[in-house]
Write an enzyme that holds these catalytic residues in place. Structure first.
Site, short mmCIF file in Angstrom:
data_model
loop_
_atom_site.label_atom_id
_atom_site.label_comp_id
_atom_site.label_asym_id
_atom_site.label_seq_id
_atom_site.Cartn_x
_atom_site.Cartn_y
_atom_site.Cartn_z
N SER A 25 51.07 51.62 24.40
CA SER A 25 51.90 52.77 24.09
C SER A 25 51.56 53.37 22.73
O SER A 25 50.64 52.95 22.04
CB SER A 25 53.39 52.40 24.12
OG SER A 25 53.71 51.56 23.02
N THR A 57 48.14 57.51 27.06
CA THR A 57 49.04 56.37 26.98
C THR A 57 50.45 56.90 27.28
O THR A 57 50.59 57.90 27.97
CB THR A 57 48.93 55.65 25.61
OG1 THR A 57 49.73 54.46 25.64
CG2 THR A 57 49.32 56.51 24.44
N TYR A 58 51.47 56.25 26.78
CA TYR A 58 52.84 56.73 26.95
C TYR A 58 53.58 56.59 25.63
O TYR A 58 53.23 55.79 24.77
CB TYR A 58 53.57 55.99 28.08
CG TYR A 58 53.70 54.50 27.86
CD1 TYR A 58 54.86 53.95 27.31
CD2 TYR A 58 52.66 53.63 28.19
CE1 TYR A 58 54.97 52.59 27.10
CE2 TYR A 58 52.77 52.27 27.99
CZ TYR A 58 53.92 51.76 27.44
OH TYR A 58 54.03 50.40 27.23
N ALA A 74 45.29 48.47 23.67
CA ALA A 74 43.87 48.81 23.75
C ALA A 74 43.56 50.15 23.08
O ALA A 74 42.46 50.34 22.55
CB ALA A 74 43.43 48.83 25.21
N ALA A 75 44.52 51.07 23.08
CA ALA A 75 44.30 52.37 22.45
C ALA A 75 44.06 52.26 20.95
O ALA A 75 43.49 53.17 20.35
CB ALA A 75 45.50 53.28 22.72
#
Length: 126
Positions: A25, A57-58, A74-75
């Site tokens: 996120s 993502t969110y 991971a982002a």
């Protein structure tokens, strides 16, 4: 016909945290979410102005007034603390609705100081 339109945008916010081991996120100051009309758990695209990375993502709510932009999971490989990013969400609507639609845009400078909000993106001059 259904069109995908810009719903809200945080223009040129600065990443304040990047946590590879968080659940994923992007945590965003609740004031910023409100300004752009982005809801918690809404899908967002992030475009990294600093390094050119683009990813999805969110959104999750960050503490109101904290100015947090935390790219998680991971982002976090795609953004570092201090990077300038653009965060956007989109909405699907009919062609008729789209022709009347106005997105919510918040513009930032410095250390995530919101300078202004708008309901349109200015015409780019040649």
């Amino acid at each position: 016909m259904i069109r995908k339109m810009l719903q809200g945008k945080l223009h040129r916010v600065k990443v304040t945290q990047a946590d590879l081991h968080y659940e994923g996120s992007c945590a965003i100051d609740q004031d910023f979410l409100d300004a752009a009309g982005i809801l918690e758990n809404e899908a967002i695209d992030i475009w990294n102005v600093t390094n050119g990375n683009r990813f999805s993502t969110y959104a999750i709510a960050g503490e109101r007034g904290s100015k947090i932009i935390s790219v998680n999971g991971a982002a976090a490989h795609c953004a570092s603390v201090g990077d300038i990013v653009i965060i956007a969400s989109f909405v699907m609507m009919s062609d008729e609705e789209a022709r009347r639609w106005q997105p919510k845009v918040a513009y930032f400078e410095g250390d995530n100081e919101m300078k202004r909000t708008a309901k349109a993106i200015p015409v780019q001059v040649a």
